[in-house]
Enzyme design. Sequence first.
Site, PDB file in Angstrom:
ATOM      1  CG  ASP A  37      -1.816   2.925   7.454  1.00  0.00           C
ATOM      2  OD1 ASP A  37      -0.737   3.301   7.925  1.00  0.00           O
ATOM      3  OD2 ASP A  37      -1.955   2.565   6.267  1.00  0.00           O
ATOM      4  CE  LYS A  59       0.741   6.444   4.768  1.00  0.00           C
ATOM      5  NZ  LYS A  59       1.434   6.024   3.550  1.00  0.00           N
ATOM      6  CG  MET A 174      -7.934   7.918  -0.171  1.00  0.00           C
ATOM      7  SD  MET A 174      -6.199   7.446  -0.411  1.00  0.00           S
ATOM      8  CE  MET A 174      -6.228   6.791  -2.089  1.00  0.00           C
TER       9      MET A 174
END
Length: 254
Positions: A37, A59, A174
Amino acid sequence: MTQYGKVYLVGSGPGDPELMTLKARRLIDTVDVVVYDQLPGKVIIDSIPAGTEKIDAGKHSGDHTLRQDEINALIIEKAKEGKSVVRLKGGDPYMFGRGGEEAQELINAGIEFEVVPGITSAIAVPAYAGIPITHRDHASMVTFVTGHEDPTKDESALDWETLARFEGTLVIFMGVKMLGRNVGELIKHGKDPKTPVALVERGTRPDQRVTVGTLENIAILAKERGVKAPAITVIGDVVKLQEELGEQILPDFE
């Protein structure tokens, strides 16, 4: 019987390469394939050996190089080719990292796997910013939540009423995109608007940046300063310690 390779679900830690475990470093240096990632960061990604097959499965919000089902299929495919595979993730693979989902898929495919825990950003990032998430004089409890839930859910799985009453530290992963909604929900359900909040961008890295405010103004400050992911949100009285403890020299990455 065909001999499949083995998959390692590896947490790379919060970004400082010296916070990776010895086991993570050894596996990255010795496997055939690394599927990574973006959260591990450029320094760690660039340290993958030149002879290793490197596959970007990064992502970003609204921009996925590979969908999760494609990532699952990819690591299974590589293992079935007899290759050893590191699935490299930021932080810890099982802490909001979807590592558990990947582990289930590997079991269903009959692939041997191993989990290599990493230092979670929930602890390391606030620490590097001068915020101990627990402190005897400020907080004896801590709760970790995701600020960006599965968009296909009909309703939020977060109990904002309970979180608003929580007297310990809240650490939100996040949560940049949904910051306004998150702090608004806490205030709506009774959290003091003056509660201290810190946003820590790119924590433990040389370009780490900290924005400190309160529930009532942090969304405005974040917009003014152009706060972007990846960032950790810390909510609670422990944020008051940031001014005292936050003056520190970050690691030299040179």
